[in-house]
Design a protein around this motif. Sequence first.
Motif, PDB file in Angstrom:
ATOM      1  N   ARG A  40       5.010   7.720   4.961  1.00  0.00           N
ATOM      2  CA  ARG A  40       5.079   9.138   4.623  1.00  0.00           C
ATOM      3  C   ARG A  40       5.865   9.955   5.644  1.00  0.00           C
ATOM      4  N   ALA A  41       6.051   9.439   6.844  1.00  0.00           N
ATOM      5  CA  ALA A  41       6.750  10.195   7.881  1.00  0.00           C
ATOM      6  C   ALA A  41       7.523   9.219   8.752  1.00  0.00           C
ATOM      7  N   PRO A  42       8.694   9.622   9.271  1.00  0.00           N
ATOM      8  CA  PRO A  42       9.494   8.715  10.090  1.00  0.00           C
ATOM      9  C   PRO A  42       8.772   8.243  11.337  1.00  0.00           C
ATOM     10  N   GLN A  43       7.774   9.020  11.825  1.00  0.00           N
ATOM     11  CA  GLN A  43       7.046   8.607  13.021  1.00  0.00           C
ATOM     12  C   GLN A  43       6.337   7.268  12.817  1.00  0.00           C
ATOM     13  N   GLU A  44       6.008   6.934  11.546  1.00  0.00           N
ATOM     14  CA  GLU A  44       5.295   5.695  11.288  1.00  0.00           C
ATOM     15  C   GLU A  44       6.134   4.471  11.631  1.00  0.00           C
ATOM     16  N   LEU A  45       7.458   4.583  11.523  1.00  0.00           N
ATOM     17  CA  LEU A  45       8.313   3.450  11.868  1.00  0.00           C
ATOM     18  C   LEU A  45       8.249   3.141  13.354  1.00  0.00           C
ATOM     19  N   SER A  46       8.104   4.171  14.178  1.00  0.00           N
ATOM     20  CA  SER A  46       8.035   3.931  15.619  1.00  0.00           C
ATOM     21  C   SER A  46       6.702   3.310  16.027  1.00  0.00           C
ATOM     22  N   GLU A  47       5.712   3.303  15.122  1.00  0.00           N
ATOM     23  CA  GLU A  47       4.432   2.678  15.425  1.00  0.00           C
ATOM     24  C   GLU A  47       4.487   1.155  15.309  1.00  0.00           C
ATOM     25  N   ILE A  48       5.544   0.620  14.673  1.00  0.00           N
ATOM     26  CA  ILE A  48       5.663  -0.815  14.451  1.00  0.00           C
ATOM     27  C   ILE A  48       6.588  -1.402  15.510  1.00  0.00           C
ATOM     28  N   LYS A  49       6.045  -2.218  16.414  1.00  0.00           N
ATOM     29  CA  LYS A  49       6.882  -2.856  17.417  1.00  0.00           C
ATOM     30  C   LYS A  49       7.706  -3.957  16.766  1.00  0.00           C
ATOM     31  N   SER A  50       8.923  -4.129  17.248  1.00  0.00           N
ATOM     32  CA  SER A  50       9.817  -5.108  16.632  1.00  0.00           C
ATOM     33  C   SER A  50       9.279  -6.529  16.727  1.00  0.00           C
ATOM     34  N   ASN A  51       8.556  -6.863  17.811  1.00  0.00           N
ATOM     35  CA  ASN A  51       8.041  -8.227  17.932  1.00  0.00           C
ATOM     36  C   ASN A  51       6.785  -8.474  17.106  1.00  0.00           C
ATOM     37  N   SER A  52       6.346  -7.428  16.359  1.00  0.00           N
ATOM     38  CA  SER A  52       5.228  -7.625  15.432  1.00  0.00           C
ATOM     39  C   SER A  52       5.705  -7.707  13.986  1.00  0.00           C
ATOM     40  N   ILE A  53       7.040  -7.704  13.773  1.00  0.00           N
ATOM     41  CA  ILE A  53       7.612  -7.763  12.427  1.00  0.00           C
ATOM     42  C   ILE A  53       7.972  -9.200  12.082  1.00  0.00           C
ATOM     43  N   LYS A  54       7.561  -9.646  10.905  1.00  0.00           N
ATOM     44  CA  LYS A  54       7.915 -10.982  10.431  1.00  0.00           C
ATOM     45  C   LYS A  54       9.315 -10.971   9.827  1.00  0.00           C
ATOM     46  N   ASP A  55       9.548 -10.100   8.857  1.00  0.00           N
ATOM     47  CA  ASP A  55      10.873  -9.959   8.268  1.00  0.00           C
ATOM     48  C   ASP A  55      10.983  -8.610   7.573  1.00  0.00           C
ATOM     49  N   ILE A  56      12.214  -8.264   7.187  1.00  0.00           N
ATOM     50  CA  ILE A  56      12.490  -7.020   6.468  1.00  0.00           C
ATOM     51  C   ILE A  56      13.325  -7.364   5.247  1.00  0.00           C
ATOM     52  N   LYS A  57      12.921  -6.827   4.091  1.00  0.00           N
ATOM     53  CA  LYS A  57      13.622  -7.077   2.837  1.00  0.00           C
ATOM     54  C   LYS A  57      14.252  -5.767   2.352  1.00  0.00           C
ATOM     55  N   VAL A  58      15.523  -5.838   1.954  1.00  0.00           N
ATOM     56  CA  VAL A  58      16.237  -4.680   1.418  1.00  0.00           C
ATOM     57  C   VAL A  58      16.513  -4.958  -0.057  1.00  0.00           C
ATOM     58  N   GLU A  59      15.782  -4.257  -0.947  1.00  0.00           N
ATOM     59  CA  GLU A  59      15.925  -4.449  -2.385  1.00  0.00           C
ATOM     60  C   GLU A  59      16.902  -3.414  -2.938  1.00  0.00           C
ATOM     61  N   THR A  60      18.021  -3.884  -3.472  1.00  0.00           N
ATOM     62  CA  THR A  60      19.042  -2.981  -4.003  1.00  0.00           C
ATOM     63  C   THR A  60      18.878  -2.700  -5.486  1.00  0.00           C
ATOM     64  N   ASN A  61      17.961  -3.409  -6.151  1.00  0.00           N
ATOM     65  CA  ASN A  61      17.689  -3.145  -7.572  1.00  0.00           C
ATOM     66  C   ASN A  61      16.178  -3.232  -7.792  1.00  0.00           C
ATOM     67  N   PRO A  62      15.422  -2.253  -7.277  1.00  0.00           N
ATOM     68  CA  PRO A  62      13.957  -2.333  -7.329  1.00  0.00           C
ATOM     69  C   PRO A  62      13.425  -2.239  -8.753  1.00  0.00           C
ATOM     70  N   GLY A  63      12.220  -2.740  -8.949  1.00  0.00           N
ATOM     71  CA  GLY A  63      11.629  -2.790 -10.281  1.00  0.00           C
ATOM     72  C   GLY A  63      11.023  -1.471 -10.716  1.00  0.00           C
ATOM     73  N   SER A  64      10.400  -1.514 -11.902  1.00  0.00           N
ATOM     74  CA  SER A  64       9.891  -0.292 -12.538  1.00  0.00           C
ATOM     75  C   SER A  64       8.591   0.211 -11.934  1.00  0.00           C
ATOM     76  N   LYS A  65       7.955  -0.588 -11.063  1.00  0.00           N
ATOM     77  CA  LYS A  65       6.703  -0.104 -10.462  1.00  0.00           C
ATOM     78  C   LYS A  65       6.958   1.011  -9.447  1.00  0.00           C
ATOM     79  N   TYR A  66       8.222   1.108  -8.991  1.00  0.00           N
ATOM     80  CA  TYR A  66       8.566   2.177  -8.062  1.00  0.00           C
ATOM     81  C   TYR A  66       8.918   3.444  -8.841  1.00  0.00           C
TER      82      TYR A  66
END
Length: 763
Positions: free
Chosen positions: A170-196
């Motif tokens: 909900r806010a950009p500050q939330e991204l700074s709460e996630i340390k990079s070494n606690s991330i498994k992977d990041i997915k970039v969906e360029t054609n998201p489905g209808s649930k969004y």
Amino acid sequence: MKKIVLFTFICLSSLSHAQNRINGVVVDEHQEPVAFASIALLQESDSAFICGVTSDEKGTFSLDYDYSGKLLRVSYVGYTTQYQKPSQNMTISLEPKAMAIGDVVITGSRPAYKMKNGVLIAPVENTALSQLGDAKDVLAQLPLVTGDNDKFQVLGRGKTAIYINNRLIRAPQELSEIKSNSIKDIKVETNPGSKYAAEVGAVIKIVTLKPVGEGLGGEIILRYNRQTKNQHYETARLNYRHQGLDLFFSGDYGYYEYIADQTSNHNFMFGSMPIHAKTDDKIGNKNYQYIYLTGGCNYSISSKQLAGVRYNFFKLFPYETYMESIGSYTAGSKTSNYKGISEKDEWFRGRHHVDAYYQNEFSEKWQLNINLTYFGRETTTGGYQREWKDGLPSEVRNESLQKPRLWAMKVVNTNQLFGGMMEWGAEITDTRTEQNYKMFNEEVAQYIPSTATLSKQKSQSVFVDYNRQFGLLSAAVGLRYEHVDFDSEINYKHNSEASRIYNNLFPSFSLSYNSDKFNLSLGYRTIVQRPGYYELRGEVQYNSSYSAECGNPALQPTYDNCLSFMVGHRNLMIDASYDYLDNACLFYSRVMAGHPMTLASFMNHDMQTYHVNLIYSPTIGAWKPSLLIGTEGQVLNDNSQSFSGSALTYQWKNIWSLPGKWTITFNLDGHSARWQQFMYEKPAFSANISIRKDIGNWQLRVGALDIFNTSRERWWMNTYGTRFEKWNNPHEHGFYVRVQYTFNPAKSKYKGGQAGQSELNRL
């Protein structure tokens, strides 16, 4: 609508159970899941190919086939191919492939980025990306992703939603709460489905590692920026975990000053009289301070059930923005010296945001997620403009109140069905926003009056997405239905022109081919972009004696028919899309009727956009570069004018992982001259560099921003008898120092906050 809901429930009742299933997980030498490994079922007697699949993001796979007399072949680039007897609940360990050349041993490694089903996947764990700092630092290094600390977007895809473990941020500050070494992977969906939400053109999903550690954990972050003015930010986060209980709290404080130099040119005809205003402006703010507080809890009711609630509070302290202008004003043959002072005082009474969720995994084939959201805030802005023409002063005072409120609920079911995966559910929102503009100058009020605007909207939507894999092919289809009832009042009277009811269907489709060396995806989706409530406001706002701006309550939604294409081979990728926008919402300017002023507003107009990007992302020892070269353009014609053309875009992102836990990044991005709707932007580029050092629980980072001092805003717009030119130096050239201390790192497991995002964007 009822028929669609009924059909969805009928589909749910058709769940089936596969017989003779071969299933398992593929892991590497570190026992980490290997995504997109190729699994082929062969005839044991002659090795004839029968069928095949690829492992998913968790390394798991399954085949519904009688496995007697069969052989399983598992392969992945850079790893030794494995042959095993198939069975149920298999664990297949892959070993790196090594080749000796003289005295040098070359060990295979995975590609820096992967593509599957039109999704760009960036492994972060145990890579150079994990050493960058936080999630914002990682996103800034990904190909196709553009933006800064406040907003990230996927190139050419419009509005981008970002999720953390399936929870919408909900806010950009939330991204700074996630340390990079606690991330498994990041997915970039360029054609998201209808649930969004139907307005979302792309989705970024951040998947973190499982939280570890009981007890109290937390971190403190201090950052200082110097970009002409001083800026500093302080953050503290705490997390307490004990068995099924998870409590979290974070607090952010920021002090921000900025200054920008600007040159503006206004040219237009009022009747037969030419008018020209040219000013040199100094823009900035004073005493901009904020606090952002977050608190909440999660509770594991059982191993399958999780619930939680979170409260966000954002507060801006009273502050002032200003613009000081010196120049000239010419009306006909008479030229006057011009001086102007514009001040805006803002009182922000606080933004309250509450969300809650409940998640239940009823079985391996059925998961349920329920989200609730409340959002409300109130802001008052006081405006004061004082102008002198040849020494004659004039004063204008005004005030603007904005008071939005939102309730929302979203329900998502996930089911296995006919060998594939189905996600279906519903979302409802209830929005109300008040915008009151008061003009205190009686003379100006004759042509820019006080106006009260009230907008109310109720919406209901249902959606279903289904995807299934057929060997190396996979397909996904989706459908979203939205019923929107929008009601508008201006000056406490019903506005029939703006009040409307919409009933729309939004389909989506994608077809992909995935192998260990080659990936291809083709997708189509209809996206709706509803006008923001600021764009729909009914008042005219005074800027100066020769310019004003207003909303347009009659604006229609934009319907974007998007066709996308992606192809990837190891470290090389091509991304392309074409969009036909029906009723695109465009910013333009015209001459105000009956008064010598320009009036900036919004209009609907059809247009087309396109882009093609070539991306190369190798890993060369300690160096991880990513190079993007592309072209983008638009087709737009209006009032016998052409606003069509193509432009060059480029990104060059680099990471160096050095011994002693040193990490260096260098990023450069820019574009040639280009059309952006009715605006013609001149060429621009900027570059940033940072150096990071880890020392135990401490992390030190220093960086230089816009190191070549090239960041400028330069554009002009020529519409409906008006021409406006702007040159702006935002003074982004500077440096920053950031210090972070972390103890007993433990990330909150909160998974709520998905409901009503499209309405929050509009507010």
